[in-house]
Design a protein around this motif. Sequence first.
Motif, short mmCIF file in Angstrom:
data_model
loop_
_atom_site.label_atom_id
_atom_site.label_comp_id
_atom_site.label_asym_id
_atom_site.label_seq_id
_atom_site.Cartn_x
_atom_site.Cartn_y
_atom_site.Cartn_z
N TYR A 181 0.90 -1.38 0.11
CA TYR A 181 0.14 0.11 -0.18
C TYR A 181 0.76 1.29 0.13
O TYR A 181 0.59 2.17 -0.89
CB TYR A 181 -0.93 0.03 1.26
N ASN A 194 -4.39 6.44 8.15
CA ASN A 194 -4.85 6.02 6.96
C ASN A 194 -4.50 4.63 6.61
O ASN A 194 -5.28 3.65 6.41
CB ASN A 194 -4.72 6.92 5.87
N TYR A 198 -6.71 1.20 6.47
CA TYR A 198 -6.85 0.19 5.34
C TYR A 198 -6.71 -1.18 5.88
O TYR A 198 -7.35 -2.03 5.18
CB TYR A 198 -5.72 0.73 4.32
#
Length: 288
Positions: A181, A194, A198
């Motif tokens: 990611y 964040n 995720y």
Amino acid sequence: MEDAQGIVLTAHSAGLSITTFGKSHTYPGHYYGPAMRPYYLIHYILSGKGVFQSYHGDSRTYRLHQGQGFLIEPGFVNRYESDASEPWSYIWVAFSGSEARSIIEALGLSQEEPIFSCTPEQGHALEQCIDRMLEFQDVQLANSFRRMAQLNEFLAILAEAQKDTLPSARADDYVASGLAYIRSHLSEPFTVQNLADYLRLNRSYMTTLFKEKIGMSPHEYIQQCRINKSGHLLESSALSIETIAYSCGYAKTDSYTRAFQRQKGMSPSAYRRLCRENKYSLYLVNNK
């Protein structure tokens, strides 16, 4: 016999392509097989009941009802028959391609374990996916994308239905997904929170996993990746410092400059000059 509405498509040599899909209201005793299919085929029972027989080494018989479904793998002999008193209605979708096997494995389904169950809400959502596919019957490119979108939603619902039967993700899996990611989103100003959202992990627990597996926190790894990417751009491009900062996920040039200074011991401008001087020196050496 059955009253069926179905579509057969030409499979393409893609990672995943739909072969056929539809909805059927069968008559009592209606059956298919014994036969083999050349693709992965998933049935979900909307109402009624019936029998599914799987021939893999030994014969296995499953008596199924509304809310259950079954997988047929390519190359195996199977047979299924509608109940004589409560004939089933079902939806189906079939697909093939290089990614098909890994998708089925990820769902925890196989010829040995072909049965799954859904809640009424999940079953209704699966039916809606097939109904929408049936709306997009023609061969227009736009509709092929719409059908694939519904297949992905269909598989997502199955994954949700199967989540309690699948093994929990390991620490290595979480970290690997996190690293992927980060590398894929370096140009975006995402935060450590964040990333935790995720991965669906507590931020502190995620930090512990990263430190155990790669020896640094998520924040440190993100900064390292961003600075390394910016260093490459400083050396190989004529982009402005501001553009490079934005391209590496920094909302402000000042923040980027401070982070670069801490990691490299010099400003981005000084680093760029040094790279150019070293290249020029190397050029002189090679052209003596």
